[in-house]
Design a protein around this motif. Structure first.
Motif, PDB file in Angstrom:
ATOM      1  N   SER A  19      -0.655   5.218   0.293  1.00  0.00           N
ATOM      2  CA  SER A  19      -0.930   3.987   1.023  1.00  0.00           C
ATOM      3  C   SER A  19       0.354   3.587   1.770  1.00  0.00           C
ATOM      4  N   GLY A  22       2.045   0.606   0.646  1.00  0.00           N
ATOM      5  CA  GLY A  22       1.915   0.405  -0.792  1.00  0.00           C
ATOM      6  C   GLY A  22       3.189   0.689  -1.577  1.00  0.00           C
ATOM      7  N   ASN A  44      -6.634   9.747  -1.537  1.00  0.00           N
ATOM      8  CA  ASN A  44      -6.841   9.612  -0.102  1.00  0.00           C
ATOM      9  C   ASN A  44      -6.214  10.810   0.635  1.00  0.00           C
ATOM     10  N   ASN A  69      -7.691  12.906  -7.993  1.00  0.00           N
ATOM     11  CA  ASN A  69      -8.340  11.735  -8.567  1.00  0.00           C
ATOM     12  C   ASN A  69      -7.791  11.606  -9.993  1.00  0.00           C
ATOM     13  N   VAL A  97       1.589   5.151 -10.513  1.00  0.00           N
ATOM     14  CA  VAL A  97       1.437   3.946  -9.686  1.00  0.00           C
ATOM     15  C   VAL A  97      -0.023   3.693  -9.279  1.00  0.00           C
ATOM     16  N   ALA A  98      -0.845   4.743  -9.219  1.00  0.00           N
ATOM     17  CA  ALA A  98      -2.227   4.576  -8.724  1.00  0.00           C
ATOM     18  C   ALA A  98      -2.947   3.477  -9.499  1.00  0.00           C
ATOM     19  N   VAL A 120      -9.217   4.083 -13.545  1.00  0.00           N
ATOM     20  CA  VAL A 120      -8.158   4.392 -12.567  1.00  0.00           C
ATOM     21  C   VAL A 120      -6.793   3.948 -13.120  1.00  0.00           C
ATOM     22  N   MET A 147       2.826   1.747 -14.187  1.00  0.00           N
ATOM     23  CA  MET A 147       2.643   0.486 -13.460  1.00  0.00           C
ATOM     24  C   MET A 147       1.738  -0.465 -14.233  1.00  0.00           C
ATOM     25  N   SER A 149       1.358  -4.965 -14.741  1.00  0.00           N
ATOM     26  CA  SER A 149       1.271  -6.120 -13.840  1.00  0.00           C
ATOM     27  C   SER A 149       1.472  -7.383 -14.674  1.00  0.00           C
ATOM     28  N   LYS A 168      -4.206  -3.226 -17.452  1.00  0.00           N
ATOM     29  CA  LYS A 168      -2.740  -3.282 -17.333  1.00  0.00           C
ATOM     30  C   LYS A 168      -2.096  -3.617 -18.685  1.00  0.00           C
ATOM     31  N   PRO A 194       5.169  -5.985 -12.171  1.00  0.00           N
ATOM     32  CA  PRO A 194       5.463  -6.862 -11.031  1.00  0.00           C
ATOM     33  C   PRO A 194       4.598  -8.113 -11.017  1.00  0.00           C
ATOM     34  N   GLY A 195       5.114  -9.140 -10.342  1.00  0.00           N
ATOM     35  CA  GLY A 195       4.281 -10.279  -9.960  1.00  0.00           C
ATOM     36  C   GLY A 195       3.575  -9.915  -8.659  1.00  0.00           C
ATOM     37  N   VAL A 196       3.509 -10.849  -7.728  1.00  0.00           N
ATOM     38  CA  VAL A 196       2.781 -10.588  -6.488  1.00  0.00           C
ATOM     39  C   VAL A 196       3.643  -9.752  -5.526  1.00  0.00           C
ATOM     40  N   VAL A 197       3.052  -8.652  -5.055  1.00  0.00           N
ATOM     41  CA  VAL A 197       3.752  -7.758  -4.129  1.00  0.00           C
ATOM     42  C   VAL A 197       2.964  -7.700  -2.827  1.00  0.00           C
ATOM     43  N   ASP A 200      -1.562  -3.964   0.540  1.00  0.00           N
ATOM     44  CA  ASP A 200      -2.959  -4.129   0.964  1.00  0.00           C
ATOM     45  C   ASP A 200      -3.955  -4.199  -0.197  1.00  0.00           C
ATOM     46  N   ILE A 201      -3.477  -4.141  -1.453  1.00  0.00           N
ATOM     47  CA  ILE A 201      -4.409  -4.040  -2.580  1.00  0.00           C
ATOM     48  C   ILE A 201      -5.336  -5.252  -2.660  1.00  0.00           C
TER      49      ILE A 201
HETATM   50  N1  LIG Z   1       0.346  -5.513  -4.938  1.00  0.00           N
HETATM   51  C1  LIG Z   1       0.540  -6.274  -6.028  1.00  0.00           C
HETATM   52  O1  LIG Z   1       0.650  -7.515  -5.959  1.00  0.00           O
HETATM   53  C2  LIG Z   1       0.671  -5.597  -7.383  1.00  0.00           C
HETATM   54  C3  LIG Z   1       1.174  -6.345  -8.462  1.00  0.00           C
HETATM   55  C4  LIG Z   1       1.294  -5.735  -9.696  1.00  0.00           C
HETATM   56  C5  LIG Z   1       0.905  -4.412  -9.865  1.00  0.00           C
HETATM   57  N2  LIG Z   1       0.392  -3.722  -8.796  1.00  0.00           N
HETATM   58  C6  LIG Z   1       0.001  -2.333  -9.035  1.00  0.00           C
HETATM   59  O2  LIG Z   1       0.737  -1.484  -8.177  1.00  0.00           O
HETATM   60  C7  LIG Z   1       0.009  -0.262  -7.962  1.00  0.00           C
HETATM   61  C8  LIG Z   1       0.008   0.066  -6.477  1.00  0.00           C
HETATM   62  O3  LIG Z   1      -0.698  -0.939  -5.808  1.00  0.00           O
HETATM   63  P1  LIG Z   1      -0.445  -1.353  -4.298  1.00  0.00           P
HETATM   64  O4  LIG Z   1      -0.318  -2.829  -4.292  1.00  0.00           O
HETATM   65  O5  LIG Z   1       0.588  -0.505  -3.685  1.00  0.00           O
HETATM   66  O6  LIG Z   1      -1.910  -1.044  -3.711  1.00  0.00           O
HETATM   67  P2  LIG Z   1      -2.493   0.057  -2.711  1.00  0.00           P
HETATM   68  O7  LIG Z   1      -3.960  -0.194  -2.707  1.00  0.00           O
HETATM   69  O8  LIG Z   1      -1.741   0.009  -1.432  1.00  0.00           O
HETATM   70  O9  LIG Z   1      -2.180   1.444  -3.424  1.00  0.00           O
HETATM   71  C9  LIG Z   1      -2.987   1.997  -4.442  1.00  0.00           C
HETATM   72  C10 LIG Z   1      -3.048   3.497  -4.212  1.00  0.00           C
HETATM   73  O10 LIG Z   1      -3.757   4.109  -5.322  1.00  0.00           O
HETATM   74  C11 LIG Z   1      -4.604   5.108  -4.775  1.00  0.00           C
HETATM   75  N3  LIG Z   1      -5.717   5.375  -5.698  1.00  0.00           N
HETATM   76  C12 LIG Z   1      -6.763   4.559  -5.987  1.00  0.00           C
HETATM   77  N4  LIG Z   1      -7.609   5.174  -6.841  1.00  0.00           N
HETATM   78  C13 LIG Z   1      -7.078   6.398  -7.118  1.00  0.00           C
HETATM   79  C14 LIG Z   1      -7.486   7.495  -7.919  1.00  0.00           C
HETATM   80  N5  LIG Z   1      -8.631   7.461  -8.629  1.00  0.00           N
HETATM   81  N6  LIG Z   1      -6.698   8.610  -7.956  1.00  0.00           N
HETATM   82  C15 LIG Z   1      -5.556   8.670  -7.237  1.00  0.00           C
HETATM   83  N7  LIG Z   1      -5.130   7.663  -6.439  1.00  0.00           N
HETATM   84  C16 LIG Z   1      -5.877   6.534  -6.382  1.00  0.00           C
HETATM   85  C17 LIG Z   1      -5.078   4.516  -3.463  1.00  0.00           C
HETATM   86  O11 LIG Z   1      -5.617   5.503  -2.584  1.00  0.00           O
HETATM   87  C18 LIG Z   1      -3.792   3.885  -2.935  1.00  0.00           C
HETATM   88  O12 LIG Z   1      -3.018   4.791  -2.162  1.00  0.00           O
HETATM   89  C19 LIG Z   1      -1.363  -0.494  -8.584  1.00  0.00           C
HETATM   90  O13 LIG Z   1      -1.389   0.098  -9.883  1.00  0.00           O
HETATM   91  C20 LIG Z   1      -1.442  -2.001  -8.710  1.00  0.00           C
HETATM   92  O14 LIG Z   1      -2.314  -2.395  -9.732  1.00  0.00           O
HETATM   93  C21 LIG Z   1       0.273  -4.277  -7.563  1.00  0.00           C
END
Ligand SMILES: NC(=O)c1ccc[n+]([C@@H]2O[C@H](COP(=O)([O-])OP(=O)(O)OC[C@H]3O[C@@H](n4cnc5c(N)ncnc54)[C@H](O)[C@@H]3O)[C@@H](O)[C@H]2O)c1
Length: 258
Positions: A19, A22, A44, A69, A97-98, A120, A147, A149, A168, A194-197, A200-201
């Motif tokens: 992503s 991401g 993806n 996957n 991280v996924a 996931v 990862m 949260s 989580k 992390p808190g809020v990042v 695009d999630i």
């Molecule tokens: N953005 C936030 O505020 C935040 C806060 C705390 C934790 N997180 C965690 O950080 C991680 C990354 O999130 P992000 O914010 O970068 O979001 P994002 O949606 O940009 O990235 C998530 C990625 O995971 C991939 N993915 C989804 N399902 C999958 C699967 N079955 N197999 C392989 N890949 C898969 C997606 O294609 C994508 O590239 C996540 O685990 C999310 O829960 C995000």
């Protein structure tokens, strides 16, 4: 430049790394900048291709991609072979991280959604760790960074309700238990929370006003960037972090201080 550990240059495997805005891509990029070889794993396919091309253009380290996957054991095991056959150095770090989130309120969560979010986030972390640990054990260097949260610790927010918080929180338990089991091999296992990042999630789950409110609620007065989080993943993978294991590493601008 290559990052040299006591056992030579190593590969960092990053899931969810396709992503472009991401945390996974930012983490892969930080590993590359620090001189690790990098494997980009994501479901993806187009994103994997783009991420690999971008890293190869910007950094002088070996990079490979695999469409994976993380909920599918065969797919995960196939990625081990792709990396081994690509000629990259042995895998020394795994960044799980996924993840996916869901804003659906608890009373509307059906069993399919529950399983999807748990699979996931939590099962993916289990399958990836089990697939990559044997080579870390035999190579004599291993760092797993998972990862989580803040949703695991204080409950879900606008884009991440109960199944996400449960998944989580499960990752925190997995991390602590696996850290104890792997300690005899010198392998560390940690969780980043992390808190809020700003990624695009949560697309569609918030509006501009909500985003501003989220940032204002953080003592450091901004959301995290993906690069803030990436730096912690990569540092926890370094030799310097070798005495840190089983931890939950909060990174939230002071929004949750425990
Ligand atoms: N953005 C936030 O505020 C935040 C806060 C705390 C934790 N997180 C965690 O950080 C991680 C990354 O999130 P992000 O914010 O970068 O979001 P994002 O949606 O940009 O990235 C998530 C990625 O995971 C991939 N993915 C989804 N399902 C999958 C699967 N079955 N197999 C392989 N890949 C898969 C997606 O294609 C994508 O590239 C996540 O685990 C999310 O829960 C995000």
């Amino acid at each position: 430049m290559s990052y040299q550990t006591g056992v030579g240059q190593l590969t960092a495997v990053v899931t969810g790394a396709a992503s472009p805005r991401g945390i996974g891509y930012a983490t892969a990029e930080k590993y590359a900048r620090e001189g690790w070889a990098v494997a980009i794993l994501d479901i993806n396919a187009e994103g994997v291709e783009d991420a690999v091309a971008k890293l190869q253009a910007d950094y002088d380290v070996p990079v490979v991609g695999a469409v994976v996957n993380v909920t599918d054991r065969d797919s995960v095991l196939a990625s081990v072979d792709v990396i081994a056959e690509s000629g990259l150095p042995p895998v020394g770090a795994l960044a799980n991280v996924a993840g996916i989130a869901s804003p659906v309120p608890f009373l509307e969560v059906d069993l399919d959604l529950w399983h999807k979010v748990i699979d996931v986030n939590l099962t993916g972390t289990f399958l990836m760790s089990q697939a990559y640990l044997p080579q870390m054990i035999s190579n004599g260097y291993g760092r797993i960074v998972n990862m989580s949260s803040v949703s695991a610790q204080q409950g879900g927010g606008v884009f991440s309700k109960t199944p996400y918080s449960a998944a989580k929180a499960g990752i925190l338990g997995l991390t602590r238990s696996l850290a104890r089991e792997m300690a005899e091999h010198g392998i560390t296992v940690n969780a980043v929370s992390p808190g809020v990042v700003d990624t695009d999630i949560r697309a569609g789950a918030t509006d501009e006003e909500n985003e501003a409110r989220l940032a204002a609620a953080v003592p450091l007065r901004r959301q995290a960037t993906p690069q803030d989080i990436a730096a912690l993943f990569v540092w926890l993978s370094s030799e310097d972090a070798g005495y840190i294991t089983g931890g939950t590493h909060n990174i939230n601008g002071g929004a949750y201080i425990a």
